[in-house]
Design an enzyme around this catalytic site. Structure first.
Site, PDB file in Angstrom:
ATOM      1  N   ALA A   1      49.066  36.064  40.256  1.00 56.69           N
ATOM      2  CA  ALA A   1      48.802  36.822  39.033  1.00 56.69           C
ATOM      3  C   ALA A   1      47.474  37.576  39.113  1.00 56.69           C
ATOM      4  CB  ALA A   1      48.812  35.883  37.833  1.00 56.69           C
ATOM      5  N   HIS A   2      47.191  38.326  38.048  1.00 47.17           N
ATOM      6  CA  HIS A   2      46.008  39.195  38.054  1.00 47.17           C
ATOM      7  C   HIS A   2      44.708  38.398  38.122  1.00 47.17           C
ATOM      8  CE1 HIS A   2      46.358  39.384  33.338  1.00 47.17           C
ATOM      9  NE2 HIS A   2      46.091  38.169  33.763  1.00 47.17           N
ATOM     10  N   ASN A   3      43.756  38.979  38.866  1.00 45.94           N
ATOM     11  CA  ASN A   3      42.403  38.443  38.994  1.00 45.94           C
ATOM     12  C   ASN A   3      42.316  37.129  39.781  1.00 45.94           C
ATOM     13  OD1 ASN A   3      42.406  39.750  35.889  1.00 45.94           O
ATOM     14  ND2 ASN A   3      40.767  40.442  37.243  1.00 45.94           N
TER      15      ASN A   3
END
Length: 356
Positions: free
Chosen positions: A249-251
């Site tokens: 997922a993001h980050n």
């Protein structure tokens, strides 16, 4: 571009290139790699663990790779080394190289005029490469790949058919992206907006303005997704191995030389350390930190940070269904049982106090 036997080597020739000690007939010639069970006189195989000694005794391979401790486990021609599995991997690459892709751009591919194309790059049929993309020397982009605007791909990397890299993302050198991998899609960023606490609200999309950054010597499996950052970048550091069907997922940041098996999902803004090994179908919640040198068994659910190196496991092991159902009923009452036990311990302590 399928691997197949193109060369043959004697054991001495292999050792000259890869190191190791030759024992027995060093002029034995091999032309393919295989398993202990499925080999013939032209095959070289390896012994990974002593539990496979019975298979070694029955093998029809022409040569075998052994550890120093197992040097005399067979009289077959052999190469002795410290790590037979890794050595076998290098021998396999030596005997079964990939066919070299034709250099140049296929007539059906679409490249923006601003693309910077390195020497000996190969762009396959129906591939699309966007504005200001930078493609390094010797890069192979397979059929039906999409490379977005302002993407950079380092020298020697390979995109198998159907890979998608979104705009602005960066892929390092000698990276392998298998079919269907998606690098830099939007993360799951949504904010709930409502004028009151009741129904009638709606989701507001949070723009994902970060990038996905892939380091050098990374391999990413088929249909694995690495989302771009919401604000900061998502980063996969050097030497990482991601299996098929993984969700990053993001980050998220995955530390160098970590390996993650299939179907694992990692929620946003989690930091995975270096040299970790994560089994299949692991679930890792968001905004956590996993220390370096952590091993996580398959099917484990991680809901809090792991701050020390070591091996961690979770999940309920399978058993015969009737027994599992009985135990499941007891699990539902664990809280009640814990309270009851605590009460009994208190009463016991009181009785022991009176008796003394």
């Amino acid at each position: 571009m399928m691997p197949h036997a193109m060369f043959s080597f004697t054991l001495h020739q292999i050792a000259d290139q890869l190191g190791g000690e030759v024992a027995g007939a060093g002029d034995t010639r091999v032309e393919k790699a295989g398993t202990l069970d499925n080999s013939d006189s032209a095959t070289i195989t390896f012994l990974m663990h002593e539990r496979f000694l019975p298979e070694l005794r029955g093998t029809r391979a022409g040569a075998v790779i052994l550890s120093t401790a197992q040097r005399d486990a067979t009289q077959l021609p052999r190469i002795v080394c410290s790590n037979p599995h890794a050595y076998f991997a290098r021998v396999t690459a030596l005997l079964h190289p990939l066919d070299k892709s034709p250099t140049g751009v296929h007539e059906s591919a679409i490249l923006d005029g601003s693309v910077k194309l390195g020497a000996d790059a190969s762009i396959g049929p129906h591939a699309v490469v966007g504005r200001n993309a930078r493609i390094g020397a010797g890069v192979v982009i397979g059929a039906n790949c999409t490379v977005g605007d302002d993407v950079s791909i380092g020298a020697g990397s390979r995109l198998w058919p159907g890979v998608t890299i979104y705009h602005g993302c960066s892929v390092g050198e000698r990276v392998i992206l298998h079919a269907g991998a998606v690098i830099g899609a939007d993360g799951f960023g949504n904010a709930w907006e409502s004028e009151n606490s009741g129904e009638g609200g709606h989701w507001v999309k949070v723009p994902q303005i970060g990038r996905a950054i892939i380091g050098n010597d990374v391999e990413i499996g088929a249909n694995t997704t690495v989302d771009r950052g919401a604000i900061d970048d998502t980063v996969i550091e050097d030497g990482v191995r991601l299996d098929n069907l993984i969700m990053i997922a993001h980050n998220v940041r995955v530390g160098a030389h970590t390996a993650i098996a299939a179907c694992t999902g990692i929620a946003g803004s989690t930091r995975i350390g270096r040299y970790c090994r994560i089994g299949g179908a692991v679930g890792i919640s968001g905004h956590l930190t996993i220390a370096d040198h952590v091993e996580i068994a398959g099917k484990t659910l991680i809901t809090k940070s792991i701050t020390q190196a070591g091996s961690y496991s979770g999940g309920y092991p399978f058993e015969e269904t009737r027994g599992w159902r009985r135990n499941a009923i007891q699990i539902r009452h664990l809280d009640e049982m814990a309270k009851h036990i605590k009460q009994l311990e208190q009463r016991l302590a009181q009785l022991e106090g009176k008796s003394s």
